[in-house]
Design a protein around this motif. Sequence first.
Motif, PDB file in Angstrom:
ATOM      1  N   LEU A 296     116.061  27.140  85.376  1.00 19.66           N
ATOM      2  CA  LEU A 296     116.701  25.908  85.228  1.00 19.66           C
ATOM      3  C   LEU A 296     115.714  24.552  85.386  1.00 19.66           C
ATOM      4  CD1 LEU A 296     120.293  24.708  86.072  1.00 19.66           C
ATOM      5  CD2 LEU A 296     118.353  23.230  86.771  1.00 19.66           C
ATOM      6  N   GLY A 297     114.717  24.653  86.376  1.00 15.63           N
ATOM      7  CA  GLY A 297     113.875  23.769  86.591  1.00 15.63           C
ATOM      8  C   GLY A 297     112.830  23.692  85.504  1.00 15.63           C
ATOM      9  N   LYS A 298     112.521  24.971  85.149  1.00 15.87           N
ATOM     10  CA  LYS A 298     111.331  24.970  84.007  1.00 15.87           C
ATOM     11  C   LYS A 298     111.786  24.287  82.762  1.00 15.87           C
ATOM     12  CE  LYS A 298     108.570  28.589  85.946  1.00 15.87           C
ATOM     13  NZ  LYS A 298     108.246  30.073  85.658  1.00 15.87           N
ATOM     14  N   CYS A 299     113.330  24.632  82.306  1.00 15.22           N
ATOM     15  CA  CYS A 299     113.726  24.283  81.116  1.00 15.22           C
ATOM     16  C   CYS A 299     113.644  22.732  80.953  1.00 15.22           C
ATOM     17  CB  CYS A 299     115.173  24.729  80.848  1.00 15.22           C
ATOM     18  SG  CYS A 299     116.444  23.986  81.480  1.00 15.22           S
ATOM     19  N   LEU A 300     113.704  22.028  82.086  1.00 18.28           N
ATOM     20  CA  LEU A 300     113.654  20.480  82.205  1.00 18.28           C
ATOM     21  C   LEU A 300     112.314  19.824  82.438  1.00 18.28           C
ATOM     22  CD1 LEU A 300     117.129  20.008  83.725  1.00 18.28           C
ATOM     23  CD2 LEU A 300     116.734  19.586  81.401  1.00 18.28           C
ATOM     24  N   LEU A 301     111.385  20.569  82.436  1.00 17.85           N
ATOM     25  CA  LEU A 301     110.132  20.521  82.846  1.00 17.85           C
ATOM     26  C   LEU A 301     109.355  19.210  82.387  1.00 17.85           C
ATOM     27  CD1 LEU A 301     107.526  21.148  84.837  1.00 17.85           C
ATOM     28  CD2 LEU A 301     106.749  22.676  83.063  1.00 17.85           C
ATOM     29  N   ASN A 302     109.518  19.208  80.880  1.00 16.64           N
ATOM     30  CA  ASN A 302     108.709  18.003  80.183  1.00 16.64           C
ATOM     31  C   ASN A 302     109.462  16.996  79.549  1.00 16.64           C
ATOM     32  OD1 ASN A 302     106.374  19.684  80.217  1.00 16.64           O
ATOM     33  ND2 ASN A 302     107.204  21.041  78.724  1.00 16.64           N
ATOM     34  N   TYR A 303     110.710  16.602  80.287  1.00 16.74           N
ATOM     35  CA  TYR A 303     111.534  15.489  79.898  1.00 16.74           C
ATOM     36  C   TYR A 303     110.967  14.304  80.748  1.00 16.74           C
ATOM     37  CZ  TYR A 303     114.425  18.737  77.447  1.00 16.74           C
ATOM     38  OH  TYR A 303     114.807  19.621  76.074  1.00 16.74           O
ATOM     39  N   SER A 304     110.118  13.549  80.131  1.00 12.57           N
ATOM     40  CA  SER A 304     109.269  12.645  80.941  1.00 12.57           C
ATOM     41  C   SER A 304     110.330  11.289  81.254  1.00 12.57           C
ATOM     42  CB  SER A 304     108.113  12.059  80.213  1.00 12.57           C
ATOM     43  OG  SER A 304     108.241  11.750  79.019  1.00 12.57           O
ATOM     44  N   ARG A 305     111.243  11.137  80.413  1.00 13.62           N
ATOM     45  CA  ARG A 305     112.111  10.034  80.567  1.00 13.62           C
ATOM     46  C   ARG A 305     113.489  10.340  81.428  1.00 13.62           C
ATOM     47  NH1 ARG A 305     112.114   7.012  74.596  1.00 13.62           N
ATOM     48  NH2 ARG A 305     110.005   7.051  74.292  1.00 13.62           N
ATOM     49  N   LEU A 306     113.487  11.338  81.949  1.00 17.34           N
ATOM     50  CA  LEU A 306     114.953  11.921  82.946  1.00 17.34           C
ATOM     51  C   LEU A 306     114.615  11.109  84.140  1.00 17.34           C
ATOM     52  CD1 LEU A 306     117.240  13.893  82.967  1.00 17.34           C
ATOM     53  CD2 LEU A 306     115.840  15.566  84.103  1.00 17.34           C
ATOM     54  N   LYS A 307     115.729  10.182  84.493  1.00 21.24           N
ATOM     55  CA  LYS A 307     115.846   9.468  85.619  1.00 21.24           C
ATOM     56  C   LYS A 307     116.763   9.718  86.833  1.00 21.24           C
ATOM     57  CE  LYS A 307     112.707   6.691  83.841  1.00 21.24           C
ATOM     58  NZ  LYS A 307     111.100   6.786  84.446  1.00 21.24           N
ATOM     59  N   SER A 308     117.867  10.614  86.197  1.00 26.26           N
ATOM     60  CA  SER A 308     118.986  10.702  87.063  1.00 26.26           C
ATOM     61  C   SER A 308     119.575  12.177  86.784  1.00 26.26           C
ATOM     62  CB  SER A 308     120.227   9.837  86.769  1.00 26.26           C
ATOM     63  OG  SER A 308     121.304  10.213  87.399  1.00 26.26           O
TER      64      SER A 308
END
Length: 666
Positions: A296-308
């Motif tokens: 789960l952590g890896k699938c969101l690895l490259n979302y540089s704008r994720l704040k919350s």
Amino acid sequence: MKKPTSDAVMANPFDLFTEEIIHAILDHLNVEPFSKKSFSLCCKSFYFIESRHRKSLTPLRSDLLHRTLHRYPSISHLDLTLCPRVSDATLASVAATWNETLRSVNLSRSRDFGSIGMRAMAAGCSGLVEIDVSNARELTDAGAKAIGEAKNLEKLVMARCKLVSDIGIGCIAVGCRKLNVLCLRWCLRVTDLGVGLIAVKCKQLRSLDLSCLPITEKCLPPILELQHLEDLVLEGCLGIDDDGLISLKHSRTSLKMLNLSKCQNVSHLGLSSLTNGAENLEQLVLSYGPSVTTDLGKCLLNYSRLKSIRLDGCLVTSSGTKAIGSWCASLRELSLSKCTGVTDECLSFLVQAHRQLLKLDITCCRKISSAAIDCITKSCTVLTSLRMESCSLVSKEAFLLIGQRCQFLEELDVTDNEIDDEGLMSISRCSKLCNLKLGICLNITDEGLIHVGSGCRKLKELDLYRSLGVTDAGIAKIAQGCPDLQMINIAYNNKITDSSLISLSACLRLKILELRACPSISTVGLSALARGCRQLAVLDIKKCFSINDNGMLTLGQFCRNLRQINLSYCSVTDVGLLSLANINRLQNITILHLTGLSPNGLAAALLACRGLTKVKLHTSLKPLLPKYIFEYMEGRGCVFHWRDKAFQVEIDPKGWQLLVGRSPVG
């Protein structure tokens, strides 16, 4: 032209005010609901100007609305949430009067209206851009079709409209092409067909809430092709699963917020497919959903704008937290409330990787200790919100670090923790603190509160529920040092007396007061409080046995903003209850075990309090009241709740348990 003499000017100094100056004065009178009314009664010119200046209206009852239709010709926002019953005829009158000015109407707590009333509103008010019909359980597809005639509608909230189906939603989709916000939460008859029609026809949608709908992945392709869609809420959509999401082929770039909480059939596989191409993703809610694993952590690895990200109630693994720690994004908000598996090691790794955190929620993370708090306060020094209720392994020494290192805090929840007076003294350095929760903190005393009152002068909310070491001296210091206080909870504390209420009477902005089971409080203290705190809206005095009719008389005279009160176990009789009829805004009242109350007195009070929408009574009173009372009250929109609780005689000295005895009638 003869100049006016100085005596003439002094005779009516208001004539010197231009209309713009009076408008500016009116703009500053929004805090106190009765201020504008008092202002308008000064003179005829003020009355006239105020009636044309007012743009929003919240009538206390629907029968009062007709009196105001022609007095206020410029209403643009109409809030009918205090009117439980609104007829089609009323809506037609509204549409006829404000057909050129009305832009929004809130019917979220109203019922009895149908397609005729909605058609009058939609067709008659061409400028209508916002409608909220949440909880309109009688609204059918015919009503939805009528809403579809509001061609300029931009925001529509239809939560829990359970009779509306795909047919009604289709009519809205065809008619309301300018929609950019749509909420269909708990509209259980809406399926893939209706949602698909919305996506095809309403191309300007920016926010879409489909929570708890019986939909599948079949409706998602057209939704994900919406060019302007930023917020998508799929909470509790159990028909959406990994198999369906994996089959999606899309490239979505506009999505900024995605809520998949309680989607128990979606894992990292489905999440990865759904977020594919969402490079602008800023907020992700996965509460009570998939386990937080490495995948789960890896699938969101490259979302540089994720704040919350909210992971409340999820199972958290050590490898999963390390994967989150390796994200290229720098989180501003992280919620791990009631997560299992959160340890000192996990949390320390996360906060060291995301040092710019502003909000952190670790409520009920029972495995963390002082080591985690040390790392949090050392790494995240710009925190504005920290919630850590029931972190039972954290020692009292750790709370010293919060005040020393996190002085930008605006919200702090340390309910049910080991914090003591030294910890409060440290926290008092947080001068921006607005919300402080200290419920069930058994180690704090007046000494700690004295520091809070001196250092946290911006405090607006304070929770001292069952904090038994607090006495009048501590409350006095809070009242003296925190003039903006709006809410305080001092329930279940036998050391609190009238002196505390006299002190709190200086807090003129106080709106919510919880005094349940404070047996040393009497009418003397309540009367003093009522005279000072005239904005009081919510009052709980259950088990304040020494409060009698005189206290109610004072409330009725001074607290005209009161909306909710719990009188259970007080020494109030028919006279006191009837005096509350002076409070036009009173909506919610709880009356259990008032031994001095007679059936006739109760009936008279219920009839006199014309704004009531919710009444909670003991079942023993039901056969004693005439049936016409219930028919009349329910016809007016009031709902009765019946309780069969045994009479609770006294409070245990520790403030925790109640001794149970026989229940007297009433």
